[in-house]
Design a protein around this motif. Structure first.
Motif, mmCIF file in Angstrom:
data_model
loop_
_atom_site.group_PDB
_atom_site.id
_atom_site.type_symbol
_atom_site.label_atom_id
_atom_site.label_comp_id
_atom_site.label_asym_id
_atom_site.label_seq_id
_atom_site.Cartn_x
_atom_site.Cartn_y
_atom_site.Cartn_z
ATOM 1 N N UNK A 71 12.200 1.281 -1.191
ATOM 2 C CA UNK A 71 11.350 1.934 -2.185
ATOM 3 C C UNK A 71 10.002 1.217 -2.293
ATOM 4 N N UNK A 72 10.026 -0.106 -2.224
ATOM 5 C CA UNK A 72 8.782 -0.875 -2.262
ATOM 6 C C UNK A 72 7.932 -0.553 -1.035
ATOM 7 N N UNK A 73 8.561 -0.426 0.125
ATOM 8 C CA UNK A 73 7.835 -0.074 1.347
ATOM 9 C C UNK A 73 7.171 1.289 1.219
ATOM 10 N N UNK A 74 7.900 2.236 0.641
ATOM 11 C CA UNK A 74 7.345 3.575 0.429
ATOM 12 C C UNK A 74 6.189 3.506 -0.563
ATOM 13 N N UNK A 75 6.352 2.699 -1.606
ATOM 14 C CA UNK A 75 5.281 2.557 -2.591
ATOM 15 C C UNK A 75 4.019 2.003 -1.940
ATOM 16 N N UNK A 76 4.166 1.015 -1.071
ATOM 17 C CA UNK A 76 3.014 0.466 -0.351
ATOM 18 C C UNK A 76 2.366 1.558 0.491
ATOM 19 N N UNK A 77 3.193 2.360 1.151
ATOM 20 C CA UNK A 77 2.711 3.469 1.977
ATOM 21 C C UNK A 77 1.871 4.433 1.136
ATOM 22 N N UNK A 78 2.399 4.823 -0.027
ATOM 23 C CA UNK A 78 1.695 5.791 -0.869
ATOM 24 C C UNK A 78 0.448 5.183 -1.497
ATOM 25 N N UNK A 79 0.518 3.904 -1.844
ATOM 26 C CA UNK A 79 -0.671 3.235 -2.378
ATOM 27 C C UNK A 79 -1.789 3.181 -1.343
ATOM 28 N N UNK A 80 -1.412 3.036 -0.077
ATOM 29 C CA UNK A 80 -2.422 3.032 0.984
ATOM 30 C C UNK A 80 -3.142 4.373 1.027
ATOM 31 N N UNK A 81 -2.378 5.470 0.861
ATOM 32 C CA UNK A 81 -3.012 6.792 0.770
ATOM 33 C C UNK A 81 -3.985 6.839 -0.405
#
Length: 387
Positions: A71-81
């Motif tokens: 979930x943290x990895x996905x959050x980093x992904x979405x924050x990059x967007x």
């Protein structure tokens, strides 16, 4: 992982559990996330227990930690967007972590092929960076035991998330590459979205054939967990790709949506008028007749059938309100309204009929909801009931 541009809406309980704000962006944990978290615990818990039997039931806690790290990895992904979009002054409404990973929802903004690619590719790039940071830790033997296992799984998970998301099809980030290429070549974002949608459908079919079809043809045993994951992922891809195609087709027809162009001709009469007054301006039921209040604002629509049924001798004494039905409050639009602006405005109104007025507030037409729907979809309304 995907991003979308939509008009601003207030947050609701449907968004999930609020986790706070990061860089001013609201973050939510959707209730559907607990489904994938539970699946992760059930699938990976036994594997952890086999590798570290001394953990006992703690093995399932380790599996839960893995779900949280994903979930943290996905959050980093979405924050990059979100943060890359911020560089172009694209306002981000929220980030939602859900069953399918997550998505970033933007408010309305003006995009371009190049900028769309940068924002889309920022997500996978962040996962590749995470995998790169973890690689020396994993291969250097910095940790051992459970921590080493989690770091190893997380490194490969981020690498796979990044690679999966650069596949060239909607709703994946790589679909933006296809969309932007076609958009640049044709000048139409909608054509690009349709092409990316079909590419996404192709990827879903190819994955099903590769993971399930080919092993079946070879007579090899199927991994039930892998098959289930493939079906879920490909179902998500197919639905997202189809949504991209359908939305693009609708957007491509927005130029046809115009209050003046879709409305039938109409005239306004005061609510103090009689049926005789209506017959004088609309003897054969055309043009449509709209009743207006003392302030000039539309209040209702005259029923031509009811008007024709009034006896001639009663026409001068029957009030127009007796042969009309009311319009919803505020159900009138300027005749110059069109496109997305008109659709969004009508979506806030009740009822299925709207008076069309000119710059002076005079009634010039009557817009029916079905005319708008037909213009957008290209499909006539289905008739119900028996002949």
């Amino acid at each position: 992982m995907s991003s979308s541009s939509t008009p601003h809406h207030a947050a609701t309980k449907k968004d999930g559990i609020p986790l706070g704000r990061i860089a001013g962006i609201r973050v939510y944990l959707a209730y559907s996330w607990f489904v994938i978290a539970g699946f992760t615990v059930i699938v990976y818990g036994p594997a952890v227990l086999v590798q570290f039997p001394y953990l006992g039931m703690g093995a399932y806690l380790v599996a839960l930690c893995y779900a949280l790290l994903l979930a943290v990895s996905v959050l980093v992904h979405e924050l990059a967007h979100a943060l890359s979009a911020k560089a172009f002054n694209w306002p981000t409404e929220k980030i939602v972590l859900n069953l399918w990973g997550g998505h970033t929802q933007f408010e309305s903004f003006t995009s371009s092929p190049g900028r769309a690619v940068i924002v889309a590719m920022a997500g996978p790039a962040s996962n590749f960076v995470l995998a790169g940071i973890l690689a020396p830790v994993v291969f250097g033997g910095v940790f051992d035991g459970v921590v080493e296992m989690l770091a190893n799984i997380l490194m490969w998970a981020n690498l796979l998330i990044g690679l999966f998301n650069v596949l060239p099809g909607m709703p994946l980030d790589g679909g933006r590459l296809v969309e932007s290429a076609v958009w640049k070549a044709t000048g139409s974002q909608d054509k690009g979205a349709i092409a990316a949608g079909w590419s996404g459908r192709g990827i879903a079919i190819a994955l099903v054939i590769w993971v399930i079809g080919l092993p079946l043809l070879r007579g090899a045993p199927l991994d039930i967990n892998l098959m289930l994951i493939t079906v879920l992922v490909c179902g998500f891809l197919w639905m997202g790709a189809s949504s991209s195609i359908n939305h693009a087709k609708l957007r491509s027809r927005l130029y046809l949506v115009s209050a003046a162009g879709l409305a039938e001709r109409a005239v306004g009469v005061p609510n103090s008028a009689t049926v005789a007054d209506v017959l004088a301006v609309s003897p054969a039921g055309s043009p449509a007749v709209v009743i207006c209040g003392p302030d000039g604002k539309p209040q209702g629509v005259v029923d031509a059938g009811a008007t024709a049924a009034v006896p001639a001798e009663a026409a001068t004494t029957t009030p127009v309100t007796a042969v009309a039905h009311a319009l919803a409050a505020g159900a009138y639009v300027p005749e110059w309204s069109k496109g997305q602006e008109l659709i969004q405005y009508l979506a806030r109104l009740e009822g299925g009929e709207y008076a069309v007025v000119d710059h002076n507030g005079l009634v010039t037409g009557l817009l029916r909801q079905q005319a708008v729907v037909t213009a957008i979809t290209g499909k006539e309304a289905r008739r119900s009931g028996r002949a």
